[in-house]
Structures are given as C-alpha cells and as structure tokens.
Motif scaffolding. Structure first.
Motif, mmCIF file in Angstrom:
data_model
loop_
_atom_site.group_PDB
_atom_site.id
_atom_site.type_symbol
_atom_site.label_atom_id
_atom_site.label_comp_id
_atom_site.label_asym_id
_atom_site.label_seq_id
_atom_site.Cartn_x
_atom_site.Cartn_y
_atom_site.Cartn_z
ATOM 1 N N SER A 160 3.776 5.434 9.827
ATOM 2 C CA SER A 160 3.915 6.122 11.063
ATOM 3 C C SER A 160 4.866 5.400 11.855
ATOM 4 O O SER A 160 5.653 5.996 12.797
ATOM 5 C CB SER A 160 2.736 5.904 11.955
ATOM 6 N N GLN A 161 5.580 4.214 11.615
ATOM 7 C CA GLN A 161 6.474 3.639 12.218
ATOM 8 C C GLN A 161 8.087 3.710 11.766
ATOM 9 O O GLN A 161 9.040 3.351 12.032
ATOM 10 C CB GLN A 161 6.172 2.072 12.097
ATOM 11 N N MET A 213 14.582 -1.984 5.994
ATOM 12 C CA MET A 213 15.655 -2.591 5.401
ATOM 13 C C MET A 213 16.490 -3.391 6.605
ATOM 14 O O MET A 213 17.627 -3.908 6.229
ATOM 15 C CB MET A 213 16.390 -1.734 4.933
ATOM 16 N N SER A 214 16.184 -3.364 7.756
ATOM 17 C CA SER A 214 16.879 -3.909 9.045
ATOM 18 C C SER A 214 15.979 -5.442 9.209
ATOM 19 O O SER A 214 16.695 -6.540 9.000
ATOM 20 C CB SER A 214 16.977 -3.148 10.059
ATOM 21 N N CYS A 215 14.901 -5.014 9.544
ATOM 22 C CA CYS A 215 14.070 -6.592 9.872
ATOM 23 C C CYS A 215 13.128 -7.060 8.711
ATOM 24 O O CYS A 215 12.729 -8.066 8.899
ATOM 25 C CB CYS A 215 13.345 -6.047 11.143
ATOM 26 N N PHE A 216 13.288 -6.285 7.755
ATOM 27 C CA PHE A 216 12.527 -6.752 6.485
ATOM 28 C C PHE A 216 10.924 -7.072 6.699
ATOM 29 O O PHE A 216 10.395 -7.788 5.955
ATOM 30 C CB PHE A 216 12.954 -8.035 5.753
ATOM 31 N N LEU A 217 10.429 -5.997 7.658
ATOM 32 C CA LEU A 217 8.999 -6.423 7.770
ATOM 33 C C LEU A 217 8.301 -5.243 7.392
ATOM 34 O O LEU A 217 8.802 -3.963 7.445
ATOM 35 C CB LEU A 217 8.490 -6.272 9.542
ATOM 36 N N VAL A 218 6.995 -5.433 7.154
ATOM 37 C CA VAL A 218 6.183 -4.214 6.383
ATOM 38 C C VAL A 218 5.550 -3.501 7.645
ATOM 39 O O VAL A 218 4.965 -3.949 8.491
ATOM 40 C CB VAL A 218 5.175 -4.927 5.600
ATOM 41 N N HIS A 219 5.596 -2.191 7.492
ATOM 42 C CA HIS A 219 5.171 -1.376 8.581
ATOM 43 C C HIS A 219 4.331 -0.288 7.931
ATOM 44 O O HIS A 219 4.438 0.064 6.847
ATOM 45 C CB HIS A 219 6.371 -0.604 9.506
ATOM 46 N N HIS A 220 3.617 0.238 8.712
ATOM 47 C CA HIS A 220 2.805 1.570 8.302
ATOM 48 C C HIS A 220 3.820 2.769 8.361
ATOM 49 O O HIS A 220 4.776 2.872 9.094
ATOM 50 C CB HIS A 220 1.726 1.656 9.404
ATOM 51 N N ARG A 225 11.110 2.171 13.767
ATOM 52 C CA ARG A 225 11.373 2.713 14.919
ATOM 53 C C ARG A 225 11.709 1.602 15.889
ATOM 54 O O ARG A 225 12.560 1.812 16.824
ATOM 55 C CB ARG A 225 10.267 3.224 15.647
ATOM 56 N N ASP A 226 11.302 0.168 15.639
ATOM 57 C CA ASP A 226 11.865 -0.687 16.368
ATOM 58 C C ASP A 226 13.345 -1.067 16.152
ATOM 59 O O ASP A 226 13.895 -1.420 17.204
ATOM 60 C CB ASP A 226 10.879 -2.133 16.036
ATOM 61 N N CYS A 227 14.056 -0.895 15.238
ATOM 62 C CA CYS A 227 15.134 -1.214 14.783
ATOM 63 C C CYS A 227 16.132 -0.132 14.927
ATOM 64 O O CYS A 227 17.181 -0.219 14.929
ATOM 65 C CB CYS A 227 15.128 -1.781 13.231
ATOM 66 N N GLN A 255 0.613 -1.291 -0.044
ATOM 67 C CA GLN A 255 -0.113 0.153 -0.122
ATOM 68 C C GLN A 255 0.868 1.376 0.093
ATOM 69 O O GLN A 255 2.045 1.224 0.220
ATOM 70 C CB GLN A 255 -1.086 -0.035 0.921
ATOM 71 N N ASP A 256 0.240 2.150 -0.517
ATOM 72 C CA ASP A 256 0.893 3.577 -0.604
ATOM 73 C C ASP A 256 1.406 4.140 0.924
ATOM 74 O O ASP A 256 2.258 4.776 1.023
ATOM 75 C CB ASP A 256 0.200 4.772 -0.975
ATOM 76 N N ASP A 257 0.814 3.839 2.007
ATOM 77 C CA ASP A 257 1.052 4.173 3.513
ATOM 78 C C ASP A 257 2.059 2.959 4.287
ATOM 79 O O ASP A 257 1.969 2.956 5.210
ATOM 80 C CB ASP A 257 -0.032 4.537 4.035
ATOM 81 N N GLU A 258 2.543 2.046 3.340
ATOM 82 C CA GLU A 258 3.598 1.019 4.122
ATOM 83 C C GLU A 258 4.973 1.032 3.424
ATOM 84 O O GLU A 258 4.883 1.451 2.393
ATOM 85 C CB GLU A 258 2.838 -0.144 3.713
ATOM 86 N N PHE A 259 5.898 0.563 4.088
ATOM 87 C CA PHE A 259 7.028 0.623 3.877
ATOM 88 C C PHE A 259 7.809 -0.756 4.243
ATOM 89 O O PHE A 259 7.249 -1.277 5.273
ATOM 90 C CB PHE A 259 8.003 1.912 4.198
#
Length: 96
Positions: free
Chosen positions: A82-83, A73-80, A93-95, A66-70
């Motif tokens: 806002s993170q 590049m560290s954990c390779f999880l898809v986040h919103h 933010r977690d990484c 989606q346009d609001d996701e990324f």
C-alpha cells in the motif's frame, strides 16, 4: 520592589557604553582564560552500570519477504504494498 520613576533613564548609547565596559572588565577576569573541556573526552571517563555488553549475543530472526511487501530502491526499507508509489522503480511514497 520599589521603582523610582523620576530617576533619569539611560539611553541606548549609555547602555551600549556600559556593556562595552563590562566586556573589557571581563576580558581580564581570571576565568576567561579557561578553555572548556571537550564533552567527548568527559563522556569517555564515565562508567555506566551495565554498559559492558561484550558478553551479550544478539539473536535476530530474519523473516522471509512476504508477498504483500516490497523493498524501496531509494531508502532500502521494506514496506507494505500500500506504500508503493512507483511500481516500475519500486519507490515508496515517503521517497517519491
């Protein structure tokens, strides 16, 4: 349980001597020579009901990004968005 408070108390030295004697006695115990069985070998012998999933197929629908996701590049999880902690490096933010 009744306690005799007038009885002589054992010192730490007496208690340590007793425990050493107990250990020596246990050394010659019949069960001390037994080796514990391996947990993984024991677990392999168990047959759980419904454990055979070889006839099952996994059906997963992959959604486009989606346009609001990324993707971090560290954990390779898809986040919103806002993170997002570092916009250039695309780090969540977690990484960070």
């Amino acid at each position: 349980m009744a306690t005799d408070y007038d009885a002589p108390r054992k010192t730490e030295e007496d208690q340590s001597e007793e425990s050493i004697e107990e250990l020596k006695a246990r050394r010659h115990d019949k069960n001390s020579g037994k080796v514990d069985e391996d947990e993984t070998e024991a677990a392999e012998s168990f047959e759980l009901p419904g454990a055979d999933l070889s006839h099952e197929e996994l059906a997963v629908e992959v959604m486009p990004r989606q346009d609001d996701e990324f993707t971090c590049m560290s954990c390779f999880l898809v986040h919103h968005r806002s993170q997002l902690a570092d916009e250039k490096a695309l780090i969540c933010r977690d990484c960070a």
